[in-house]
Structures are given as structure tokens and as C-alpha cells.
Design a protein around this motif. Structure first.
Motif, PDB file in Angstrom:
ATOM      1  N   LEU A  25       0.880  -1.006  -0.267  1.00 26.88           N
ATOM      2  CA  LEU A  25       0.008  -0.009  -0.120  1.00 26.88           C
ATOM      3  C   LEU A  25       0.917   1.290  -0.126  1.00 26.88           C
ATOM      4  O   LEU A  25       0.586   2.247  -0.598  1.00 26.88           O
ATOM      5  N   ALA A  26       1.870   1.296   0.959  1.00 29.26           N
ATOM      6  CA  ALA A  26       2.808   2.282   0.881  1.00 29.26           C
ATOM      7  C   ALA A  26       3.494   2.786  -0.529  1.00 29.26           C
ATOM      8  O   ALA A  26       3.598   3.674  -0.889  1.00 29.26           O
ATOM      9  N   LYS A  27       3.925   1.661  -1.098  1.00 24.87           N
ATOM     10  CA  LYS A  27       4.665   1.647  -2.396  1.00 24.87           C
ATOM     11  C   LYS A  27       3.712   2.051  -3.361  1.00 24.87           C
ATOM     12  O   LYS A  27       3.979   3.158  -4.288  1.00 24.87           O
ATOM     13  N   ALA A  28       2.324   1.762  -3.533  1.00 27.60           N
ATOM     14  CA  ALA A  28       1.234   2.095  -4.373  1.00 27.60           C
ATOM     15  C   ALA A  28       0.821   3.609  -4.124  1.00 27.60           C
ATOM     16  O   ALA A  28       0.880   4.454  -5.005  1.00 27.60           O
ATOM     17  N   LEU A  29       0.853   4.083  -2.921  1.00 19.75           N
ATOM     18  CA  LEU A  29       0.550   5.506  -2.720  1.00 19.75           C
ATOM     19  C   LEU A  29       1.833   6.488  -3.057  1.00 19.75           C
ATOM     20  O   LEU A  29       1.478   7.894  -3.010  1.00 19.75           O
ATOM     21  N   GLU A  30       3.070   5.750  -2.969  1.00 19.29           N
ATOM     22  CA  GLU A  30       4.127   6.899  -3.170  1.00 19.29           C
ATOM     23  C   GLU A  30       4.404   7.879  -2.281  1.00 19.29           C
ATOM     24  O   GLU A  30       4.468   9.122  -2.493  1.00 19.29           O
ATOM     25  N   PHE A  31       4.051   7.751  -1.058  1.00 21.83           N
ATOM     26  CA  PHE A  31       4.193   8.496   0.110  1.00 21.83           C
ATOM     27  C   PHE A  31       5.307   8.372   1.062  1.00 21.83           C
ATOM     28  O   PHE A  31       5.567   7.012   1.108  1.00 21.83           O
ATOM     29  N   PRO A  32       6.054   9.136   1.545  1.00 23.52           N
ATOM     30  CA  PRO A  32       7.275   8.783   2.493  1.00 23.52           C
ATOM     31  C   PRO A  32       6.547   8.250   3.624  1.00 23.52           C
ATOM     32  O   PRO A  32       5.374   8.461   4.111  1.00 23.52           O
ATOM     33  N   THR A  33       7.478   7.396   4.355  1.00 21.58           N
ATOM     34  CA  THR A  33       6.929   6.682   5.597  1.00 21.58           C
ATOM     35  C   THR A  33       7.226   7.114   6.763  1.00 21.58           C
ATOM     36  O   THR A  33       8.402   7.603   6.932  1.00 21.58           O
ATOM     37  N   ASP A  52      14.975  -2.080   6.549  1.00 23.42           N
ATOM     38  CA  ASP A  52      15.402  -2.634   5.477  1.00 23.42           C
ATOM     39  C   ASP A  52      14.432  -3.085   4.522  1.00 23.42           C
ATOM     40  O   ASP A  52      14.589  -3.218   3.358  1.00 23.42           O
ATOM     41  N   SER A  53      13.059  -3.589   4.818  1.00 21.00           N
ATOM     42  CA  SER A  53      12.268  -3.969   4.273  1.00 21.00           C
ATOM     43  C   SER A  53      11.686  -2.712   3.097  1.00 21.00           C
ATOM     44  O   SER A  53      11.376  -2.794   1.893  1.00 21.00           O
ATOM     45  N   LEU A  54      11.546  -1.433   3.811  1.00 21.93           N
ATOM     46  CA  LEU A  54      11.190  -0.272   2.971  1.00 21.93           C
ATOM     47  C   LEU A  54      12.211   0.205   2.163  1.00 21.93           C
ATOM     48  O   LEU A  54      11.969   0.398   0.881  1.00 21.93           O
ATOM     49  N   ALA A  55      13.544  -0.244   2.286  1.00 20.57           N
ATOM     50  CA  ALA A  55      14.583   0.077   1.422  1.00 20.57           C
ATOM     51  C   ALA A  55      14.372  -0.642   0.352  1.00 20.57           C
ATOM     52  O   ALA A  55      14.674  -0.300  -0.920  1.00 20.57           O
ATOM     53  N   LEU A  56      14.221  -2.080   0.649  1.00 21.28           N
ATOM     54  CA  LEU A  56      14.304  -3.048  -0.656  1.00 21.28           C
ATOM     55  C   LEU A  56      13.195  -2.463  -1.566  1.00 21.28           C
ATOM     56  O   LEU A  56      13.323  -2.866  -2.823  1.00 21.28           O
ATOM     57  N   ILE A  59      10.905   2.484  -0.740  1.00 21.67           N
ATOM     58  CA  ILE A  59      10.148   3.712  -0.036  1.00 21.67           C
ATOM     59  C   ILE A  59      10.748   4.418   0.902  1.00 21.67           C
ATOM     60  O   ILE A  59      11.290   3.910   1.662  1.00 21.67           O
ATOM     61  N   PRO A  60      10.780   5.601   0.584  1.00 21.78           N
ATOM     62  CA  PRO A  60      11.581   6.451   1.656  1.00 21.78           C
ATOM     63  C   PRO A  60      10.839   6.425   2.926  1.00 21.78           C
ATOM     64  O   PRO A  60       9.841   6.389   3.135  1.00 21.78           O
ATOM     65  N   ILE A  61      11.867   6.977   3.836  1.00 19.30           N
ATOM     66  CA  ILE A  61      11.528   7.106   5.394  1.00 19.30           C
ATOM     67  C   ILE A  61      11.765   8.333   5.402  1.00 19.30           C
ATOM     68  O   ILE A  61      12.668   8.622   5.552  1.00 19.30           O
ATOM     69  N   ALA A  62      10.503   9.208   5.931  1.00 21.82           N
ATOM     70  CA  ALA A  62      10.576  10.633   6.249  1.00 21.82           C
ATOM     71  C   ALA A  62      11.247  10.639   7.809  1.00 21.82           C
ATOM     72  O   ALA A  62      11.813  11.635   8.011  1.00 21.82           O
ATOM     73  N   HIS A  63      10.620   9.916   8.627  1.00 21.33           N
ATOM     74  CA  HIS A  63      10.710   9.976   9.993  1.00 21.33           C
ATOM     75  C   HIS A  63      10.783   8.613  10.826  1.00 21.33           C
ATOM     76  O   HIS A  63      10.049   7.810  10.436  1.00 21.33           O
ATOM     77  N   VAL A  64      11.340   8.679  11.932  1.00 19.96           N
ATOM     78  CA  VAL A  64      11.398   7.298  12.966  1.00 19.96           C
ATOM     79  C   VAL A  64      10.724   8.181  14.175  1.00 19.96           C
ATOM     80  O   VAL A  64      11.393   8.968  14.616  1.00 19.96           O
ATOM     81  N   ILE A  65       9.654   7.437  14.891  1.00 25.73           N
ATOM     82  CA  ILE A  65       9.249   7.703  16.116  1.00 25.73           C
ATOM     83  C   ILE A  65       9.461   6.770  16.900  1.00 25.73           C
ATOM     84  O   ILE A  65       9.329   5.628  16.976  1.00 25.73           O
ATOM     85  N   LEU A  66      10.377   6.857  18.041  1.00 25.70           N
ATOM     86  CA  LEU A  66      10.355   5.991  19.087  1.00 25.70           C
ATOM     87  C   LEU A  66       9.611   6.155  20.341  1.00 25.70           C
ATOM     88  O   LEU A  66       9.567   7.363  21.050  1.00 25.70           O
TER      89      LEU A  66
END
Length: 109
Positions: A25-33, A52-56, A59-66
Motif C-alpha cells: 500500500l505504501a509503495k502504491a501510494l508513493e508516500f514517504p513513511t 530494510d524492508s522499506l529500502a528494498l 520506499i523513503p522513510i521520512a521520520h522514525v518515532i521511538l
């Protein structure tokens, strides 16, 4: 500008239907994650695997929330020294600490 936020559930590789995942879904929508990771035993492995899965899938990662839940197994403060060297150097992240519920705010409305 406008912001569109779509929340997935269960992780990036969780199925949405037979043969389709949140990553599809993220790939199809072309949104950063924006990846959100809770503080628990295994969280570093789960977060890095999701990255790693997103990089494969390119799909760009915009931010990581911990995110720190109430009564975590372990704290992000304890895990950060192990996590940060394994993340891309320019990856933005935010550490969110648990806040006690503010029932007084709801009651005042």
C-alpha cells in the motif's frame, strides 16, 4: 501545505488481504513513511527489519518515532546507544516519552 496521514496497523509487512501488505500500500501510494517503534525487547530488530524492508521496496522513510508506552519492558534511553550506530546517519528520529493521561482536560470540555 496539506498533509495526508494514513495509519497502518501491525507493522509494514502485516497483510491487508491475501498477498498484499502495508508495504504494498505504501509503495502504491508513493508516500514517504513514518515508522513508529515501541520500547520493548526486540524493538531494535523489528525497527531495523522494517527499515530494510522499506529500502528494498524503494520506499523513503521520512521520520522514525521511538514511542515509549506506559510501563515499557526496556527504555529507548537504554537502547539508543545500540540503535543509533545501526541507523542511517541522516535519519531523523524523535523520542516520545509516555505521558500520564490528562482526564481533567477531557472533563473540562
Amino acid at each position: 501545505g496539506d498533509v495526508c496521514l494514513i495509519e497502518g496497523a501491525g507493522g509494514i509487512m502485516s497483510p491487508l488481504s491475501a498477498g498484499t501488505t502495508n508495504r504494498d500500500l505504501a509503495k502504491a501510494l508513493e508516500f514517504p513513511t513514518i515508522l513508529v517503534a515501541g520500547a520493548y525487547l526486540g524493538a531494535i530488530s523489528h525497527l531495523l527489519s522494517a527499515m530494510d524492508s522499506l529500502a528494498l521496496a524503494e520506499i523513503p522513510i521520512a521520520h522514525v518515532i521511538l514511542n515509549t508506552p506506559n510501563k515499557p519492558d526496556v527504555s529507548w534511553e537504554t537502547m539508543l546507544p545500540s540503535l543509533l550506530p545501526l541507523m542511517p546517519k541522516d535519519m531523523p528520529y524523535t523520542l516520545i516519552k509516555y505521558l500520564e493521561p490528562r482526564n481533567d482536560l477531557w472533563n473540562s470540555m
